[in-house]
Enzyme design. Structure first.
Site, PDB file in Angstrom:
ATOM      1  CB  SER A   1      -0.880   0.095   1.209  1.00  0.00           C
ATOM      2  OG  SER A   1      -1.486  -1.228   1.406  1.00  0.00           O
TER       3      SER A   1
ATOM      4  CD  GLN B   1      -2.040  -6.644   3.776  1.00  0.00           C
ATOM      5  OE1 GLN B   1      -1.798  -6.811   4.866  1.00  0.00           O
ATOM      6  NE2 GLN B   1      -0.821  -6.129   2.999  1.00  0.00           N
TER       7      GLN B   1
ATOM      8  CB  CYS C   1      -6.222  -4.070  10.695  1.00  0.00           C
ATOM      9  SG  CYS C   1      -7.946  -3.270  10.677  1.00  0.00           S
TER      10      CYS C   1
ATOM     11  CB  CYS D   1     -10.012   0.459  13.027  1.00  0.00           C
ATOM     12  SG  CYS D   1     -10.089  -1.451  13.039  1.00  0.00           S
TER      13      CYS D   1
HETATM   14  P1  FAD Z   1       2.069  -3.679   3.041  1.00  0.00           P
HETATM   15  O1  FAD Z   1       0.876  -3.392   2.153  1.00  0.00           O
HETATM   16  O2  FAD Z   1       2.071  -5.150   3.807  1.00  0.00           O
HETATM   17  O3  FAD Z   1       3.328  -3.831   2.143  1.00  0.00           O
HETATM   18  C1  FAD Z   1       4.692  -4.410   2.186  1.00  0.00           C
HETATM   19  C2  FAD Z   1       5.366  -4.929   0.845  1.00  0.00           C
HETATM   20  O4  FAD Z   1       6.481  -4.908   1.169  1.00  0.00           O
HETATM   21  C3  FAD Z   1       4.705  -6.138   0.333  1.00  0.00           C
HETATM   22  O5  FAD Z   1       4.287  -6.081  -0.829  1.00  0.00           O
HETATM   23  C4  FAD Z   1       5.865  -7.215   0.527  1.00  0.00           C
HETATM   24  O6  FAD Z   1       5.925  -8.211  -0.526  1.00  0.00           O
HETATM   25  C5  FAD Z   1       6.992  -6.120   0.529  1.00  0.00           C
HETATM   26  N1  FAD Z   1       8.208  -6.745   1.170  1.00  0.00           N
HETATM   27  C6  FAD Z   1       8.337  -7.171   2.229  1.00  0.00           C
HETATM   28  N2  FAD Z   1       9.641  -7.598   2.649  1.00  0.00           N
HETATM   29  C7  FAD Z   1      10.345  -7.174   1.435  1.00  0.00           C
HETATM   30  C8  FAD Z   1      11.776  -7.302   1.028  1.00  0.00           C
HETATM   31  N3  FAD Z   1      12.652  -7.853   1.596  1.00  0.00           N
HETATM   32  N4  FAD Z   1      11.960  -6.958  -0.299  1.00  0.00           N
HETATM   33  C9  FAD Z   1      11.058  -6.281  -1.064  1.00  0.00           C
HETATM   34  N5  FAD Z   1       9.970  -6.069  -0.579  1.00  0.00           N
HETATM   35  C10 FAD Z   1       9.342  -6.756   0.347  1.00  0.00           C
HETATM   36  N6  FAD Z   1      -6.285  -1.290   7.051  1.00  0.00           N
HETATM   37  C11 FAD Z   1      -7.121  -0.378   7.190  1.00  0.00           C
HETATM   38  O7  FAD Z   1      -6.955   0.949   6.786  1.00  0.00           O
HETATM   39  N7  FAD Z   1      -8.591  -0.688   7.166  1.00  0.00           N
HETATM   40  C12 FAD Z   1      -8.799  -1.927   7.433  1.00  0.00           C
HETATM   41  O8  FAD Z   1     -10.188  -2.295   7.582  1.00  0.00           O
HETATM   42  C13 FAD Z   1      -7.827  -2.996   7.467  1.00  0.00           C
HETATM   43  N8  FAD Z   1      -8.160  -4.075   7.598  1.00  0.00           N
HETATM   44  C14 FAD Z   1      -7.189  -5.125   7.658  1.00  0.00           C
HETATM   45  C15 FAD Z   1      -7.411  -6.535   7.653  1.00  0.00           C
HETATM   46  C16 FAD Z   1      -6.574  -7.466   7.607  1.00  0.00           C
HETATM   47  C17 FAD Z   1      -7.087  -8.956   7.691  1.00  0.00           C
HETATM   48  C18 FAD Z   1      -5.168  -7.223   7.460  1.00  0.00           C
HETATM   49  C19 FAD Z   1      -4.194  -8.311   7.261  1.00  0.00           C
HETATM   50  C20 FAD Z   1      -4.784  -5.965   7.286  1.00  0.00           C
HETATM   51  C21 FAD Z   1      -5.828  -5.056   7.590  1.00  0.00           C
HETATM   52  N9  FAD Z   1      -5.464  -3.613   7.238  1.00  0.00           N
HETATM   53  C22 FAD Z   1      -6.547  -2.659   7.297  1.00  0.00           C
HETATM   54  C23 FAD Z   1      -3.906  -3.227   7.325  1.00  0.00           C
HETATM   55  C24 FAD Z   1      -3.538  -2.713   6.025  1.00  0.00           C
HETATM   56  O9  FAD Z   1      -3.563  -3.603   5.035  1.00  0.00           O
HETATM   57  C25 FAD Z   1      -1.966  -2.369   6.258  1.00  0.00           C
HETATM   58  O10 FAD Z   1      -1.737  -1.823   7.447  1.00  0.00           O
HETATM   59  C26 FAD Z   1      -1.330  -1.886   5.090  1.00  0.00           C
HETATM   60  O11 FAD Z   1      -1.280  -2.607   3.894  1.00  0.00           O
HETATM   61  C27 FAD Z   1       0.029  -1.473   5.368  1.00  0.00           C
HETATM   62  O12 FAD Z   1       0.850  -1.230   4.260  1.00  0.00           O
HETATM   63  P2  FAD Z   1       2.482  -1.271   4.034  1.00  0.00           P
HETATM   64  O13 FAD Z   1       2.573  -0.939   2.639  1.00  0.00           O
HETATM   65  O14 FAD Z   1       3.022  -0.549   5.023  1.00  0.00           O
HETATM   66  O15 FAD Z   1       2.593  -2.728   4.101  1.00  0.00           O
END
Ligand code: FAD
Ligand code: UQ1
Length: 451
Positions: free
Chosen positions: A54, A84, A202, A380
């Site tokens: 994201s 997610q 979350c 949330c």
């Molecule tokens: P992510 O979207 O998880 O992305 C991290 C990325 O890094 C991934 O694509 C992964 O492949 C990559 N990565 C990891 N390690 C490496 C590496 N070594 N090298 C290269 N790439 C790597 N949020 C809301 O706002 N509302 C909701 O209702 C909500 N409900 C949720 C329900 C569930 C069941 C879950 C699991 C999550 C929910 N969330 C919700 C939370 C939300 O999905 C996350 O907070 C959000 O996706 C975080 O974004 P991010 O970019 O930090 O991490």
């Protein structure tokens, strides 16, 4: 270059080019030589983004607008990008698994370089990143968006226990449909839902599936034969009192059993038993027989961040809480679940952070002081049934920061519609394209004239 060509172990590309030149001086060979040269990946970028989830995709779209696509690269190994937040509804059978995923290629901003590999090492002292396939990439500015790490393996009996029926988890793409199966197969007995003894993403999701399951049992005439049990490691039902008070009313009225300070330590899937320790009295162990078990796994910092100089003492990316600039490396920034920002880890928080970070980077590039401050906004949507949501929104101080001029601690059908049908569009077409920076502007308009 700092690197004109990628430095890949076992090849010395300039020497290889020279040998080629000496061996074949025909026109064809020379044409081949230039084609090969063009094919070599560039490996220095003005803006390097780690992670294409994201936060990574939202920021790469914004950085493309700011710097031009040719100056931006994203390192992400996964072929698929998942929304997610929809997994809650997928696990409950209200949405298809397919609707929560799109190809990474389709969400990558056009022209931005996608390095399809995994980051192995970040070396901020020399502004380089090493990937698992041995490619070294150098950068002028770095955005870390690597998310967090799930730790199913910290529960004895998992992850192999997922091979048995009656157990699922909405927290991973591999296990979310197992939740749906366990729910649909439920006949009678205990339906158990867990919350681990770690920070989670979350923090409402572990109990959303519990409310949905309880509603499912009622709709299918099984409620009388089901004990719905929520075992949480936390000392509270939800961290923000305003919403926790309403949630306690709901669990009481729907006869849901909530046990605080109960931490899942083992699953025995052959016997359908879940083992919990009492965190206030670790010698007190309880074994519960389940007919359905939803596991929220322990979570922790991304392992690459944790192993780098960018981590704080707990392993999270160490950021300035207001500007999202790294505390020690001024050309490094971060967003989302991998950070130590003291707010609840959500996509809604990522949206608000993306607007602030965009502004911070714009200022840094002009040698000016960052001026926009992140207030910790997070949200949330607490799904309480197949047609109601309580929309929790709050800031760093744990104070409600609500978008709509209504009492959002009340369950609402409109908010369910927003969660299930509107939010996915806002995600795919707004957040991921760098066009949605959270609801702050709407909140200000909707609250005009109010204190
Ligand atoms: P992510 O979207 O998880 O992305 C991290 C990325 O890094 C991934 O694509 C992964 O492949 C990559 N990565 C990891 N390690 C490496 C590496 N070594 N090298 C290269 N790439 C790597 N949020 C809301 O706002 N509302 C909701 O209702 C909500 N409900 C949720 C329900 C569930 C069941 C879950 C699991 C999550 C929910 N969330 C919700 C939370 C939300 O999905 C996350 O907070 C959000 O996706 C975080 O974004 P991010 O970019 O930090 O991490
Ligand atoms: C939000 O901005 C967001 O990011 C796209 C979410 O993630 C899916 C959310 O769940 C929520 C609730 C918001 C906040 C948006 C509004 C309109 C209150």
């Amino acid at each position: 270059c700092r690197a004109l060509f990628c430095v890949t172990p076992g090849t010395h590309r300039m020497a290889a080019l020279h040998r080629l030149r000496m061996q074949y001086m025909s026109g064809n060979a020379i044409a081949h030589l230039y084609t090969s040269t063009r094919a070599f990946a560039k490996c220095h970028y003005k803006m390097l983004v780690l992670g294409g989830g994201s936060g990574g995709i939202a920021m790469s779209a914004r950085m493309k607008r700011m710097l031009g696509a040719e100056n931006v690269a994203v390192v992400e190994p996964s072929e698929m990008h998942y929304y997610q937040p929809l997994w809650t509804l997928v696990g409950a059978g209200a949405k298809s698994a397919a609707s929560a995923g799109r190809s990474t290629a389709s969400v990558m901003p056009s022209g931005v370089k996608w390095v399809k590999s995994k980051v192995q090492e970040i070396n901020p002292d020399v502004n380089t990143v090493l990937t698992v396939d041995g490619t070294k990439i150098s950068y002028e500015y770095l955005i870390v968006a690597l998310g967090l790490q799930l730790h199913f393996e910290r529960i004895k009996g998992l992850p192999e226990g997922f091979e048995h029926p009656k157990i699922g988890s909405n927290y991973s793409v591999q296990t979310v449909e197992k939740t749906k199966r366990a729910l649909q197969d439920f006949k009678e007995g205990n339906a158990v839902f867990t919350f681990p003894n770690t920070p989670v993403k979350c923090a409402g999701a572990p109990q959303k599936i519990m409310y949905l399951s309880e509603d499912f049992f009622r709709k299918t005439g099984k409620r009388a034969k089901a004990n719905v049990i929520y075992n949480t490691s936390l000392p509270v039902l939800f961290g923000i009192k305003k919403y926790a008070d309403s949630l306690w009313e709901i669990v009481k009225s729907r006869d849901i059993q909530v046990n605080l300070r109960q931490n899942l330590i083992e699953v025995r899937p052959e016997n359908q038993e879940a083992v919990f320790e009492n965190l206030d009295n670790p010698s007190e162990i309880k074994v519960i027989e389940y007919e359905m078990l939803h596991v929220t796994p322990p979570m922790g910092p991304n392992l690459v961040v944790k192993a780098s100089l960018l981590a704080d003492e707990s392993g999270w990316l160490d950021l300035n809480k207001e500007t999202l600039q790294h505390m020690n490396y001024p050309n490094v920034f971060g967003i989302g679940d991998c950070t130590n920002l003291p707010t609840s880890k959500t996509a809604a928080a990522v949206a608000a952070q993306s607007a602030v970070l965009n502004r911070t980077i714009k200022k840094i590039l002009k040698n000016e002081m960052p001026d926009k401050k992140y207030d910790g906004y997070t949200s949330c949507p607490l799904v309480t049934s197949y047609n109601t949501v309580m929309l929790a929104e709050f800031d760093y101080n744990g104070q409600p920061l609500e978008t709509f001029p209504i009492n959002q601690a009340k369950e609402s059908r409109i908010m369910y519609h927003m969660k299930a049908d509107i939010m996915p569009h806002l995600y795919w077409h707004g957040l991921l394209r760098g066009l949605w920076g959270g609801p702050e502007p709407f909140r200000k308009i909707l609250h005009l004239g109010m204190k």
